[in-house]
Design a protein around this motif. Structure first.
Motif, PDB file in Angstrom:
ATOM      1  N   UNK A   1     -62.644 -70.647   2.279  1.00  0.00           N
ATOM      2  CA  UNK A   1     -61.458 -70.650   1.421  1.00  0.00           C
ATOM      3  C   UNK A   1     -60.713 -71.974   1.487  1.00  0.00           C
ATOM      4  N   UNK A   2     -60.699 -72.585   2.663  1.00  0.00           N
ATOM      5  CA  UNK A   2     -59.963 -73.847   2.846  1.00  0.00           C
ATOM      6  C   UNK A   2     -60.803 -74.807   3.670  1.00  0.00           C
ATOM      7  N   UNK A   3     -60.723 -76.088   3.316  1.00  0.00           N
ATOM      8  CA  UNK A   3     -61.385 -77.145   4.063  1.00  0.00           C
ATOM      9  C   UNK A   3     -60.333 -78.158   4.512  1.00  0.00           C
ATOM     10  N   UNK A   4     -60.461 -78.617   5.751  1.00  0.00           N
ATOM     11  CA  UNK A   4     -59.506 -79.578   6.278  1.00  0.00           C
ATOM     12  C   UNK A   4     -60.197 -80.715   6.999  1.00  0.00           C
ATOM     13  N   UNK A   5     -59.382 -81.564   7.645  1.00  0.00           N
ATOM     14  CA  UNK A   5     -59.911 -82.740   8.327  1.00  0.00           C
ATOM     15  C   UNK A   5     -59.684 -82.712   9.833  1.00  0.00           C
ATOM     16  N   UNK A   6     -58.868 -81.778  10.338  1.00  0.00           N
ATOM     17  CA  UNK A   6     -58.583 -81.722  11.762  1.00  0.00           C
ATOM     18  C   UNK A   6     -58.611 -80.275  12.247  1.00  0.00           C
ATOM     19  N   UNK A   7     -59.114 -80.095  13.474  1.00  0.00           N
ATOM     20  CA  UNK A   7     -59.247 -78.748  14.029  1.00  0.00           C
ATOM     21  C   UNK A   7     -57.903 -78.052  14.155  1.00  0.00           C
ATOM     22  N   UNK A   8     -56.866 -78.782  14.560  1.00  0.00           N
ATOM     23  CA  UNK A   8     -55.570 -78.130  14.762  1.00  0.00           C
ATOM     24  C   UNK A   8     -54.951 -77.695  13.442  1.00  0.00           C
TER      25      UNK A   8
ATOM     26  N   UNK B   1     -69.652 -82.969   5.643  1.00  0.00           N
ATOM     27  CA  UNK B   1     -69.830 -84.298   6.210  1.00  0.00           C
ATOM     28  C   UNK B   1     -69.364 -84.392   7.642  1.00  0.00           C
ATOM     29  N   UNK B   2     -68.493 -83.477   8.059  1.00  0.00           N
ATOM     30  CA  UNK B   2     -68.059 -83.420   9.447  1.00  0.00           C
ATOM     31  C   UNK B   2     -69.123 -82.701  10.276  1.00  0.00           C
TER      32      UNK B   2
ATOM     33  N   UNK C   1     -67.790 -87.822  12.823  1.00  0.00           N
ATOM     34  CA  UNK C   1     -69.021 -88.414  13.305  1.00  0.00           C
ATOM     35  C   UNK C   1     -69.641 -89.454  12.399  1.00  0.00           C
ATOM     36  N   UNK C   2     -69.856 -89.127  11.122  1.00  0.00           N
ATOM     37  CA  UNK C   2     -70.538 -90.054  10.226  1.00  0.00           C
ATOM     38  C   UNK C   2     -69.760 -91.349  10.049  1.00  0.00           C
ATOM     39  N   UNK C   3     -68.444 -91.256  10.000  1.00  0.00           N
ATOM     40  CA  UNK C   3     -67.623 -92.462   9.852  1.00  0.00           C
ATOM     41  C   UNK C   3     -67.769 -93.365  11.068  1.00  0.00           C
ATOM     42  N   UNK C   4     -67.838 -92.761  12.263  1.00  0.00           N
ATOM     43  CA  UNK C   4     -68.009 -93.585  13.463  1.00  0.00           C
ATOM     44  C   UNK C   4     -69.378 -94.238  13.508  1.00  0.00           C
ATOM     45  N   UNK C   5     -70.393 -93.546  13.059  1.00  0.00           N
ATOM     46  CA  UNK C   5     -71.730 -94.134  13.054  1.00  0.00           C
ATOM     47  C   UNK C   5     -71.786 -95.342  12.128  1.00  0.00           C
ATOM     48  N   UNK C   6     -71.070 -95.268  11.008  1.00  0.00           N
ATOM     49  CA  UNK C   6     -71.018 -96.424  10.115  1.00  0.00           C
ATOM     50  C   UNK C   6     -70.273 -97.584  10.766  1.00  0.00           C
TER      51      UNK C   6
ATOM     52  N   UNK D   1     -63.410-102.870  25.212  1.00  0.00           N
ATOM     53  CA  UNK D   1     -64.423-101.936  24.727  1.00  0.00           C
ATOM     54  C   UNK D   1     -63.883-101.279  23.463  1.00  0.00           C
ATOM     55  N   UNK D   2     -64.621-101.372  22.358  1.00  0.00           N
ATOM     56  CA  UNK D   2     -64.270-100.663  21.126  1.00  0.00           C
ATOM     57  C   UNK D   2     -64.955 -99.300  21.176  1.00  0.00           C
ATOM     58  N   UNK D   3     -64.150 -98.248  21.334  1.00  0.00           N
ATOM     59  CA  UNK D   3     -64.673 -96.920  21.662  1.00  0.00           C
ATOM     60  C   UNK D   3     -64.181 -95.902  20.645  1.00  0.00           C
ATOM     61  N   UNK D   4     -65.127 -95.207  20.025  1.00  0.00           N
ATOM     62  CA  UNK D   4     -64.781 -94.183  19.050  1.00  0.00           C
ATOM     63  C   UNK D   4     -65.069 -92.787  19.591  1.00  0.00           C
ATOM     64  N   UNK D   5     -64.342 -91.802  19.060  1.00  0.00           N
ATOM     65  CA  UNK D   5     -64.531 -90.423  19.511  1.00  0.00           C
ATOM     66  C   UNK D   5     -63.988 -89.455  18.477  1.00  0.00           C
ATOM     67  N   UNK D   6     -64.443 -88.236  18.554  1.00  0.00           N
ATOM     68  CA  UNK D   6     -63.998 -87.182  17.650  1.00  0.00           C
ATOM     69  C   UNK D   6     -62.548 -86.823  17.928  1.00  0.00           C
ATOM     70  N   UNK D   7     -61.834 -86.389  16.883  1.00  0.00           N
ATOM     71  CA  UNK D   7     -60.429 -85.998  17.049  1.00  0.00           C
ATOM     72  C   UNK D   7     -60.260 -84.931  18.127  1.00  0.00           C
TER      73      UNK D   7
END
Length: 323
Positions: free
Chosen positions: A232-239, A211-212, A143-148, A107-113
């Motif tokens: 003030x700051x934008x990142x790619x991961x919640x942690x 986009x996230x 999300x958008x990357x996984x949908x693609x 199963x190829x399975x994607x999910x959010x970080x």
């Protein structure tokens, strides 16, 4: 490579491919009649196929002596490549058959970080209790990357938020997860347990990039509370965002962490209702292999039980009522 050259090469390959197995059989037996018997085809059909193959290639592959044949130098070179090609086809067929196998498939399975530390490992462990040999190819992304990746056929299923609304995708809501306002532990609001989001209108926010899904939810919740966040700051991961908050660089709306992070305090947001819907999505009309169909059924059976209890809004609302 030009388009015309590519088309020409594909035409030659398409013409050659069906005759490779014939050629290899004749080469191994060095006898057309015995090769025809092994393949279960008329000798005349096999002979014509070899003549046509040599004509297409423009070289002699065999030196003929009556009913027997011997490979030429070109024939020996071509045999090695033909055997590799047939082995590759056999391996590819075996691979896709294994991936589709109900007991051993993939199963190829994607999910959010943010679902990676606890939610997804718990889901897979529970599923494999009844399907211990099913394999997973796991992809973490926004999300958008996984949908693609769904659209490209690289994923079978994905857990995402917010749920997509697109004609080529199917999405089913599974659960919701409470979002908290995360502030530094020396912040003016750090002594609070609950907060209305409007009280943070003058704060500086750290958020995920545009986009996230979580960024979109943050912007929507702030708008519902009557303000636009000053980012003030934008990142790619919640942690990473939690680390920025701990460093005193802003506040953030985030789902609960897998492990408590020192240096921050997480406040329950009472208004507006700060949750994100989490659901499973797949490509509409895409046929499921047996293991994918089983895992899809399993995920749909977890409605309302996807998120660990401590992260679930109902549990948190219950504790607020007790305070």
């Amino acid at each position: 490579m030009s388009t015309n050259r590519y088309v020409e090469d594909m035409a030659v390959t398409t013409s050659l491919a069906p005759r490779l197995a014939y050629f290899v059989a004749v080469a191994r037996h060095e006898h057309v009649t015995r090769a025809a018997q092994e393949l279960g085809v008329p000798q005349s059909t096999l002979s014509r196929a070899m003549v046509r193959l040599e004509q297409d290639l423009g070289v002699s592959l065999f030196a003929r002596k009556g009913r027997t044949v011997a490979l030429t130098t070109a024939g020996r070179t071509f045999l090695a490549s033909a055997e590799q090609a047939l082995d590759g086809i056999a391996h590819a067929a075996e691979s896709v058959q294994q991936d589709a196998d109900a007991a051993y498939g993939k199963v190829a399975f994607g999910f959010l970080h943010t679902l990676g530390p606890e939610t997804v490992p718990g889901l897979i462990r529970a599923f494999r209790a009844d399907h211990p040999r099913v394999r997973f190819s796991l992809v973490q992304n926004y999300g958008e990357a996984m949908l693609e990746k769904l659209r490209a056929g690289e994923l079978d299923l994905c857990l995402t938020s917010p749920l997509p609304d697109a004609p080529d995708l199917v999405a089913r809501r599974l659960d919701e997860q409470r979002l908290r306002l995360v502030v530094p532990d020396d912040h003016r609001l750090a002594g609070r347990k609950r907060i209305r989001l409007a009280e943070a209108a003058e704060e500086t926010f750290v958020t995920l990039e545009a986009g996230y899904g979580l960024r979109r939810i943050t912007d929507d919740l702030c708008a519902e509370a009557g303000f636009s966040p000053r980012v003030a700051f934008e990142g790619e991961e919640a942690e990473t965002l939690r680390g920025l908050v701990a460093a005193g660089l802003g506040v953030a709306l985030l789902p609960p962490p897998a492990v408590a992070r020192p240096g921050v305090v997480e406040l329950n947001v009472t208004a507006p209702r700060a949750v994100r819907e989490i659901g499973v999505a797949w490509l509409d009309g895409h046929p499921d292999t047996p293991p994918v169909a089983e895992f899809k059924r399993f995920l749909l059976s977890r409605r309302g039980r996807l998120i660990p209890e401590l992260e679930h809004p109902a549990a948190q609302e219950g504790r607020q009522g007790e305070n």
